[in-house]
Design a protein around this motif. Structure first.
Motif, PDB file in Angstrom:
ATOM      1  N   VAL A   4       0.833  -1.206   0.000  1.00  0.00           N
ATOM      2  CA  VAL A   4       0.000   0.000   0.000  1.00  0.00           C
ATOM      3  C   VAL A   4       0.867   1.255   0.000  1.00  0.00           C
ATOM      4  O   VAL A   4       0.579   2.227  -0.709  1.00  0.00           O
ATOM      5  N   CYS A   5       1.938   1.223   0.805  1.00  0.00           N
ATOM      6  CA  CYS A   5       2.840   2.385   0.866  1.00  0.00           C
ATOM      7  C   CYS A   5       3.446   2.676  -0.499  1.00  0.00           C
ATOM      8  O   CYS A   5       3.514   3.834  -0.943  1.00  0.00           O
ATOM      9  N   TYR A   6       3.885   1.604  -1.188  1.00  0.00           N
ATOM     10  CA  TYR A   6       4.474   1.817  -2.507  1.00  0.00           C
ATOM     11  C   TYR A   6       3.429   2.234  -3.524  1.00  0.00           C
ATOM     12  O   TYR A   6       3.692   3.024  -4.434  1.00  0.00           O
ATOM     13  N   ALA A   7       2.222   1.718  -3.382  1.00  0.00           N
ATOM     14  CA  ALA A   7       1.164   2.057  -4.344  1.00  0.00           C
ATOM     15  C   ALA A   7       0.778   3.526  -4.258  1.00  0.00           C
ATOM     16  O   ALA A   7       0.435   4.144  -5.271  1.00  0.00           O
ATOM     17  N   PHE A   8       0.828   4.059  -3.041  1.00  0.00           N
ATOM     18  CA  PHE A   8       0.407   5.453  -2.845  1.00  0.00           C
ATOM     19  C   PHE A   8       1.579   6.416  -2.671  1.00  0.00           C
ATOM     20  O   PHE A   8       1.383   7.552  -2.277  1.00  0.00           O
ATOM     21  N   GLN A   9       2.798   5.946  -2.982  1.00  0.00           N
ATOM     22  CA  GLN A   9       3.930   6.852  -2.850  1.00  0.00           C
ATOM     23  C   GLN A   9       3.864   7.938  -3.915  1.00  0.00           C
ATOM     24  O   GLN A   9       3.212   7.794  -4.942  1.00  0.00           O
ATOM     25  N   ARG A  10       4.536   9.007  -3.660  1.00  0.00           N
ATOM     26  CA  ARG A  10       4.452  10.190  -4.512  1.00  0.00           C
ATOM     27  C   ARG A  10       4.994   9.908  -5.907  1.00  0.00           C
ATOM     28  O   ARG A  10       5.998   9.224  -6.089  1.00  0.00           O
ATOM     29  N   ARG A  11       4.319  10.471  -6.896  1.00  0.00           N
ATOM     30  CA  ARG A  11       4.769  10.415  -8.271  1.00  0.00           C
ATOM     31  C   ARG A  11       5.073  11.840  -8.736  1.00  0.00           C
ATOM     32  O   ARG A  11       4.316  12.764  -8.451  1.00  0.00           O
ATOM     33  N   ARG A  12       6.166  11.995  -9.438  1.00  0.00           N
ATOM     34  CA  ARG A  12       6.549  13.322  -9.914  1.00  0.00           C
ATOM     35  C   ARG A  12       5.619  13.764 -11.038  1.00  0.00           C
ATOM     36  O   ARG A  12       5.339  13.021 -11.979  1.00  0.00           O
ATOM     37  N   ARG A  13       5.144  14.999 -10.930  1.00  0.00           N
ATOM     38  CA  ARG A  13       4.312  15.597 -11.966  1.00  0.00           C
ATOM     39  C   ARG A  13       5.158  16.510 -12.856  1.00  0.00           C
ATOM     40  O   ARG A  13       6.267  16.900 -12.488  1.00  0.00           O
ATOM     41  N   LYS A  14       4.603  16.856 -13.964  1.00  0.00           N
ATOM     42  CA  LYS A  14       5.297  17.724 -14.907  1.00  0.00           C
ATOM     43  C   LYS A  14       5.608  19.075 -14.264  1.00  0.00           C
ATOM     44  O   LYS A  14       4.748  19.697 -13.649  1.00  0.00           O
ATOM     45  N   GLY A  15       6.826  19.517 -14.400  1.00  0.00           N
ATOM     46  CA  GLY A  15       7.237  20.810 -13.870  1.00  0.00           C
ATOM     47  C   GLY A  15       7.725  20.782 -12.441  1.00  0.00           C
ATOM     48  O   GLY A  15       8.241  21.795 -11.935  1.00  0.00           O
ATOM     49  N   GLU A  16       7.593  19.636 -11.753  1.00  0.00           N
ATOM     50  CA  GLU A  16       8.047  19.549 -10.366  1.00  0.00           C
ATOM     51  C   GLU A  16       9.538  19.243 -10.308  1.00  0.00           C
ATOM     52  O   GLU A  16      10.123  18.747 -11.276  1.00  0.00           O
ATOM     53  N   PRO A  17      10.191  19.525  -9.173  1.00  0.00           N
ATOM     54  CA  PRO A  17      11.617  19.207  -9.034  1.00  0.00           C
ATOM     55  C   PRO A  17      11.859  17.705  -9.148  1.00  0.00           C
ATOM     56  O   PRO A  17      10.938  16.895  -8.924  1.00  0.00           O
ATOM     57  N   PRO A  18      13.085  17.293  -9.497  1.00  0.00           N
ATOM     58  CA  PRO A  18      13.412  15.865  -9.542  1.00  0.00           C
ATOM     59  C   PRO A  18      13.072  15.187  -8.222  1.00  0.00           C
ATOM     60  O   PRO A  18      13.323  15.742  -7.147  1.00  0.00           O
ATOM     61  N   LEU A  19      12.508  13.995  -8.300  1.00  0.00           N
ATOM     62  CA  LEU A  19      12.068  13.261  -7.115  1.00  0.00           C
ATOM     63  C   LEU A  19      13.081  12.189  -6.756  1.00  0.00           C
ATOM     64  O   LEU A  19      13.381  11.304  -7.564  1.00  0.00           O
TER      65      LEU A  19
END
Length: 552
Positions: free
Chosen positions: A18-33
């Motif tokens: 669940v933690c991996y499924a809901f971990q943050r995904r980088r969106r366009k224009g955001e800083p490198p994750l």
């Protein structure tokens, strides 16, 4: 048994999935994750072990701006010192919710420090205190008149605190050994408490009052950093018990019997005198007592350590004080009448310290440079801001990054403090680094006082205010960020520095204080930082060191 183990493994695997499924995904224009192996915890372990090293490694991989997960918080890390002014001017970034949460964790709820209505709540009459209390703190700790009054009071409080700390232990020609950090804790608590909260006339009552509160305060202070790390106080029974005892003690203070109560505490007590506000008022008093010492104690420790370890710095400070006193229009009393402080022939009356005013202290540019240099070398502030809206932030390099509502921006003060382009040889203690002479190159990070005559040293030297990065000027307030940056810098920083300077002047003027050497006669090296307090401001030492003190 096998089925129980299987069920546990299944639950653990499900939680991880669940933690991996809901971990943050980088969106366009955001800083490198930055990707982390452990969900939620993120970079907490790597950052906690070596914060500067870890952030610089990420900078090499991802650039000046990148995103990490730090103990559940999404942090957009900015590494370029020139971006500080961009962060400061961004209206969508706010600190009030961070401060409110911090105060709640330290002293509990309810309180009215930055405590406007939370989201979805209507404003109540009591919420007015959320704006009034910070204004009272700022007005009483930043204005020139209140600071001058506090400085004058400090001249009376510091000698009494030193007498209390040394009493009959330090006699002329008879050195006594002390642990430096423990001594600093005792002195700063004594000075801060009696300076802000007022003092008792009787020496016996003063001593009993100060020592009783000191014991409870440091039982609470010992693990207080865990509260900020979001450990519930119910899991810290000793801390909880000490905090409750402090609440009781502070709520029962008889203000009519205390003299020289500061305008800050007087106004704070007067703003909500009704019984129903007593609980809130006590929380306000405790957070002020805590915050007034959190940085001041380690600041005094490191200042004394580096000054004692550097004979040139110590001699320069002493010479500067002597010349400033000779050229001052202030009359320095020489009588031995010391109100509220027992004296004897073996203990100095410290009349010079009692007569110092803020104007005289402000002239001591060499001492000020020493203190600033210590702030630079030991400051570890995590300057956080919360994004209250979705927005885009443009950096000094011209790049733009999207920031989501609810994310945090972070600037780690040592990025500036240890930047070799801003400060030459940043790992060295250079006591005159923050001094400049008329006509000196403003971009220079160092000056040499050793070849300057005494009159020139006191009349021609000025505090350095110009620092540069990539050809762009960095203001003095952004060059040293130990107390934060912008309008939300710690309002108590001025009186904290005055306390530190007064104690330093007292010790090097009236006492022989030396670092205790080892069996081979080698003085101690600087101890490591206690990383449990990472992000608060000045880092305390991980281990204590011994000093010997004797009255001159």
């Amino acid at each position: 048994m096998a089925s129980y183990v299987t069920a546990c493994l299944f639950v653990i695997s499900l939680v991880i999935a669940v933690c991996y499924a809901f971990q943050r995904r980088r969106r366009k224009g955001e800083p490198p994750l930055v990707k982390h192996g452990i969900p939620f915890v993120g970079a907490a372990f790597d950052f906690g072990k070596d914060p500067t090293g870890y952030l610089r490694q990420m900078q090499r991989q991802h650039g000046d701006v990148f995103t990490i997960k730090l103990a559940g918080w999404t942090q957009h890390v900015f590494m370029n010192p020139l971006d500080v002014r961009k962060l400061e001017k961004s209206k969508f970034l706010d600190i009030k919710e961070i401060l409110r949460d911090f105060v709640s964790r330290m002293v509990g709820d309810p309180h009215r420090i930055h405590a406007g209505p939370r989201k979805g709540q209507q404003t109540s009459k009591e919420d007015a205190h959320g704006h009034l209390i910070p204004r009272l703190i700022s007005t009483n700790l930043r204005g020139s008149v209140p600071l001058s009054q506090l400085c004058s009071s400090c001249g009376r409080v510091v000698p009494r605190a030193l007498w209390h700390a040394f009493e009959r232990k330090v006699m002329r020609g008879k050195p006594e050994k002390f642990q430096l950090h423990e001594l600093c804790k005792s002195l700063i608590f004594d000075v801060t408490y009696n300076l802000l909260f007022g003092t008792l006339e009787s020496d016996d009552l003063y001593k009993e009052d100060t020592e009783s509160l000191y014991r409870e305060f440091y039982a609470y202070h010992k693990d207080s950093a865990l509260l900020v790390d979001r450990i519930p106080i119910h899991f810290l029974p000793h801390t909880k018990r000490a905090r409750n005892n402090l609440f009781k003690y502070l709520s029962e203070l008889d203000w009519s019997k205390r003299t020289d109560v500061s305008s800050l505490i007087g106004d704070l007590v007067g703003v909500n005198p009704k019984l129903e506000f007593l609980q809130e008022r006590t929380r306000h008093l405790l957070i002020i007592l805590w915050s007034a010492q959190a940085n001041t104690i380690p600041a005094l420790f490191w200042c004394l350590f580096y000054i004692l370890k550097n004979p040139d710095a110590k001699a320069a400070i002493r010479e500067e004080l002597d010349y400033t006193l000779k050229s001052s229009s202030t009359r320095f009393e020489t009588n031995n009448n010391s109100k509220g402080c027992k004296t004897n022939e073996d203990f100095p009356s410290m009349q010079i310290i009692r007569s110092l005013d803020k104007t005289t202290i402000d002239k001591l540019v060499i001492l000020d440079s020493c203190v600033r240099e210590v702030m630079r070398m030991t400051g570890s502030s995590l300057n956080l801001r919360l994004a209250v809206d979705d927005a885009t932030l443009q950096t000094a390099s011209g790049s733009s990054y999207a920031i989501r509502k609810g994310d945090f921006t972070m600037y780690y003060a040592p990025n500036t403090h240890m930047d070799s382009e801003i400060f030459e040889s940043p790992n060295e203690f250079i006591y005159d680094r923050f001094i400049s002479r008329p006509g000196e190159d403003a971009t220079s990070s160092m000056s040499d006082c050793s070849e300057t005559s005494e009159p020139e040293r006191t009349t021609a030297l000025r505090p350095k205010s110009r620092f540069y990065k990539q050809g762009q000027r960095i203001s003095a307030s952004q060059a040293i960020m130990t107390f934060g940056y912008g309008k939300t810098r710690c309002p108590g920083r001025h009186i904290a520095i005055i306390e530190v300077k007064m104690i330093i002047l007292s010790l090097i003027t009236y006492f022989d204080v030396t670092l205790a050497s080892d069996e081979k006669g080698i003085p101690p090296e600087a101890p490591d930082f206690d990383l449990r307090h990472l992000g608060f401001g000045v880092m305390p030492p991980q281990t204590d060191i011994d000093v010997t003190v004797a009255s001159k």
